[in-house]
Design a protein around this motif. Structure first.
Motif, PDB file in Angstrom:
ATOM      1  N   VAL A 141       1.295   2.494   9.726  1.00  0.00           N
ATOM      2  CA  VAL A 141       1.378   3.709   8.956  1.00  0.00           C
ATOM      3  C   VAL A 141       2.445   3.277   7.950  1.00  0.00           C
ATOM      4  O   VAL A 141       3.457   2.538   8.097  1.00  0.00           O
ATOM      5  N   CYS A 142       2.325   4.209   6.774  1.00  0.00           N
ATOM      6  CA  CYS A 142       3.403   3.862   5.779  1.00  0.00           C
ATOM      7  C   CYS A 142       4.741   4.684   6.385  1.00  0.00           C
ATOM      8  O   CYS A 142       4.788   5.849   6.700  1.00  0.00           O
ATOM      9  N   CYS A 143       5.791   3.859   6.454  1.00  0.00           N
ATOM     10  CA  CYS A 143       7.149   4.498   7.287  1.00  0.00           C
ATOM     11  C   CYS A 143       7.983   4.579   6.128  1.00  0.00           C
ATOM     12  O   CYS A 143       8.287   4.096   5.055  1.00  0.00           O
ATOM     13  N   ASN A 144       9.205   5.420   6.564  1.00  0.00           N
ATOM     14  CA  ASN A 144      10.323   5.700   5.610  1.00  0.00           C
ATOM     15  C   ASN A 144      11.495   4.504   5.606  1.00  0.00           C
ATOM     16  O   ASN A 144      12.263   4.583   4.856  1.00  0.00           O
ATOM     17  N   THR A 145      11.133   3.730   6.591  1.00  0.00           N
ATOM     18  CA  THR A 145      11.937   2.600   6.665  1.00  0.00           C
ATOM     19  C   THR A 145      11.542   1.265   7.187  1.00  0.00           C
ATOM     20  O   THR A 145      10.150   1.634   7.826  1.00  0.00           O
ATOM     21  N   ASP A 146      11.937   0.028   7.171  1.00  0.00           N
ATOM     22  CA  ASP A 146      11.331  -1.018   7.922  1.00  0.00           C
ATOM     23  C   ASP A 146      11.516  -1.113   9.331  1.00  0.00           C
ATOM     24  O   ASP A 146      12.323  -1.844   9.798  1.00  0.00           O
ATOM     25  N   CYS A 147      10.911  -0.064  10.010  1.00  0.00           N
ATOM     26  CA  CYS A 147      10.971   0.289  11.347  1.00  0.00           C
ATOM     27  C   CYS A 147      10.279  -1.222  12.218  1.00  0.00           C
ATOM     28  O   CYS A 147      10.601  -1.353  13.382  1.00  0.00           O
ATOM     29  N   GLU A 172       0.752  -1.328  -0.085  1.00  0.00           N
ATOM     30  CA  GLU A 172       0.000  -0.019   0.016  1.00  0.00           C
ATOM     31  C   GLU A 172       0.838   1.219  -0.137  1.00  0.00           C
ATOM     32  O   GLU A 172       0.344   2.415  -0.281  1.00  0.00           O
ATOM     33  N   CYS A 173       2.078   1.352   0.230  1.00  0.00           N
ATOM     34  CA  CYS A 173       2.885   2.479   0.713  1.00  0.00           C
ATOM     35  C   CYS A 173       4.015   2.385  -0.613  1.00  0.00           C
ATOM     36  O   CYS A 173       4.659   1.572  -1.044  1.00  0.00           O
ATOM     37  N   THR A 174       4.119   3.893  -0.785  1.00  0.00           N
ATOM     38  CA  THR A 174       5.031   4.384  -1.985  1.00  0.00           C
ATOM     39  C   THR A 174       6.486   3.900  -1.573  1.00  0.00           C
ATOM     40  O   THR A 174       7.591   3.521  -2.254  1.00  0.00           O
ATOM     41  N   SER A 175       6.707   3.696  -0.308  1.00  0.00           N
ATOM     42  CA  SER A 175       7.898   3.590   0.237  1.00  0.00           C
ATOM     43  C   SER A 175       8.351   2.097   0.609  1.00  0.00           C
ATOM     44  O   SER A 175       9.618   1.906   0.376  1.00  0.00           O
ATOM     45  N   GLY A 176       7.298   1.257   0.381  1.00  0.00           N
ATOM     46  CA  GLY A 176       7.320  -0.261   0.496  1.00  0.00           C
ATOM     47  C   GLY A 176       7.545  -0.710   1.756  1.00  0.00           C
ATOM     48  O   GLY A 176       7.695  -1.979   2.236  1.00  0.00           O
ATOM     49  N   PHE A 177       7.222   0.063   2.814  1.00  0.00           N
ATOM     50  CA  PHE A 177       7.162  -0.039   4.179  1.00  0.00           C
ATOM     51  C   PHE A 177       6.026   0.142   5.089  1.00  0.00           C
ATOM     52  O   PHE A 177       5.704   1.587   5.007  1.00  0.00           O
ATOM     53  N   CYS A 178       5.436  -0.670   5.693  1.00  0.00           N
ATOM     54  CA  CYS A 178       4.300  -0.390   6.732  1.00  0.00           C
ATOM     55  C   CYS A 178       4.686  -0.901   8.141  1.00  0.00           C
ATOM     56  O   CYS A 178       4.734  -1.989   8.351  1.00  0.00           O
ATOM     57  N   SER A 179       4.986   0.109   8.987  1.00  0.00           N
ATOM     58  CA  SER A 179       5.153  -0.204  10.229  1.00  0.00           C
ATOM     59  C   SER A 179       4.033   0.645  11.173  1.00  0.00           C
ATOM     60  O   SER A 179       3.784   1.578  11.076  1.00  0.00           O
ATOM     61  N   ASN A 180       3.816  -0.040  12.328  1.00  0.00           N
ATOM     62  CA  ASN A 180       2.948   0.325  13.348  1.00  0.00           C
ATOM     63  C   ASN A 180       1.615   0.883  12.550  1.00  0.00           C
ATOM     64  O   ASN A 180       1.046   1.917  13.189  1.00  0.00           O
TER      65      ASN A 180
END
Length: 476
Positions: free
Chosen positions: A240-246, A230-238
């Protein structure tokens, strides 16, 4: 020439008489009384609308579309036989073209006729049936031609790529052309852009398949999400779309108030506002973290613990066992070893490959040497290796050593010859090529029979004895 002031016309008894004063020639007078006077007589010709073959038959002087017409009527999309208007030049009704005047327009190429190369097409098997007739022009009812545009299809559509549909369409100038068009949000298949999805494979690279079966544009950083796609960044953490694989970092939080969408963390209980960074153990201290090591969180570029680094590119984290580009990690300039790095692998420089050092020639053996032969016997280089020579099938050399070779008095050595004794093998002299190596396939670190063959001495013998020994295969 007859001057205007010197001529007078007198009509008597219905006969025209010419009294000429200062006449300069009788021939011109005759011509003035000739046929033109007769054609201007309306009573002498056919009426407009009557069937005719030539202009002089008509009182108007014009025969168009096989009827007498009020004008020449020779313009684009005009006719003298339009229904209910026969004999009067009128515009051809819309959709008709009785004179076939609306031909395809020839492209205007001011550069001398060179085209732009066109669009690359991936035509389906069997090609595409292009129907140019569907793009034919016709009159528009106002003395001009009109041609079907892109809304008119002139062939079957097909998928040019997974992201493009190609549809033969009219170009508005009388031609049928194939123009690929990008599918929006969806992929193409099999002959048109999809309009629904059952998975992300049905959507383009910037979209995902939502729960309604529709391809939806990917979400920006900080937006709510349930899956990575779902995210342009490719990471979904907590959530929300996140800037890294948090989510893979212990203590990482991408939903921190005031920093939603940015991975923040609290290593060792201390909350930091800088970006959360993953660090990996570097037990051998070579600056490369363990590829299989567990990541821990740290703030910014500050490592949380001793012997932790911000990369995990060490394929085996043991002292001097391996590291990227470590060509000098082991003794010897060729960077080789007969011992594995500690986990059974011989990939010392972390390139994912194990390269053997010693040559392997399964099934090969040493060949015998015969007496020197003159170049006229025509020895040739044996394919596929142009550095191995052969005389015939019975005395063929092994890949370890060349067999009987022709002697060249010019070079003073034995050479592979075929074209001429002047042409040598690619690797001179060929009788010393690959004289040693394993005669079987030997795994890295394993032992095998290592063969060393003697070279031909030019007198039917060898320079040294053949040697067979056990050796361990080294790798790098």
């Amino acid at each position: 020439m007859v001057s205007a002031s010197g001529v007078r016309w007198v009509l008597a008894l219905g006969v025209a008489c010419l009294v000429a004063v200062q006449l300069e020639g009788c021939g011109q007078v005759v011509s003035l009384l000739g046929g033109d006077a007769g054609t201007n007589d309306a009573s002498a010709g056919l009426s407009n609308g009557d069937t005719c073959a030539t202009g002089p038959e008509c009182s108007s002087g014009h025969c168009t579309d096989n009827v007498c017409c009020d004008t020449a009527c020779d313009g684009v999309c005009e006719s003298c036989i339009v229904t209910n208007n026969k004999g009067t030049c009128s515009a051809v009704p819309q959709g008709q073209d009785p004179r076939a005047q609306c031909s395809p327009i020839v492209a205007n190429m001011p550069d001398g006729g060179a085209d732009d190369g066109g669009v690359a097409l991936n035509l389906p098997d069997g090609g595409v049936d292009v129907m140019n007739a569907k793009c034919a022009g016709s009159c528009n009812g106002s003395r001009a031609c009109v041609y079907p545009g892109a809304s008119t299809a002139c062939g079957d559509s097909f998928c040019n790529t997974t992201q493009e549909v190609a549809l033969p369409q009219c170009d508005g100038q009388g031609h049928c052309q194939i123009e690929p068009t990008a599918c929006v949000a969806y992929t193409c298949g099999p002959t048109a852009c999809k309009t629904s999805c059952i998975g992300n494979m049905d959507c383009d690279s910037g979209s995902f398949c939502n729960t309604l079966g529709q391809c939806q544009a990917q979400k920006v950083q900080g937006a709510n999400c349930a899956t990575l796609s779902e995210c342009t960044s490719g990471f979904c953490s907590n959530g929300v779309c996140c800037n890294t694989d948090c989510s893979q970092i212990s203590g990482g939080d991408c939903d921190k108030a005031g920093f939603v969408g940015q991975c923040k963390c609290a290593p060792n209980g201390v909350v930091c506002n800088s970006a959360c960074q993953a660090y990996y153990p570097d037990l051998d201290g070579d600056g490369y973290g363990d590829h299989n090591g567990a990541a821990v969180a740290g703030c910014g570029s500050t490592a949380p613990l001793l012997n932790y680094v911000a990369n995990n590119s060490d394929c085996y984290d043991a002292p001097d066992a391996s590291k990227p580009n470590a060509k000098n990690a082991f003794p010897g300039s060729s960077f080789r070893s007969t011992a594995n790095r500690g986990d059974g692998s011989y990939d010392y420089d972390c390139d994912g490959l194990e390269s053997k050092v010693e040559i392997e020639r399964p099934g090969a053996m040493c060949g015998g040497c015969g007496s020197p032969l003159p170049t006229s016997h025509g020895f040739v280089c044996a394919p596929p290796d142009p550095a191995v020579c052969t005389e015939n099938t019975t005395t063929k050399a092994s890949r370890f050593m060349a067999c009987d070779l022709a002697y060249s008095p010019i070079t003073g050595s034995y050479n592979c010859v075929g074209q001429s004794f002047i042409f040598l093998c690619n690797k001179p002299p060929c009788y010393t090529y690959d004289q040693k190596g394993f005669n079987t396939t030997v795994a890295c670190g394993a032992f095998g029979t290592y063969v060393e063959c003697g070279a031909c001495n030019g007198s039917g013998g060898v320079t040294s004895a053949e040697n067979f020994a056990s050796r361990q295969q080294s790798c790098h």
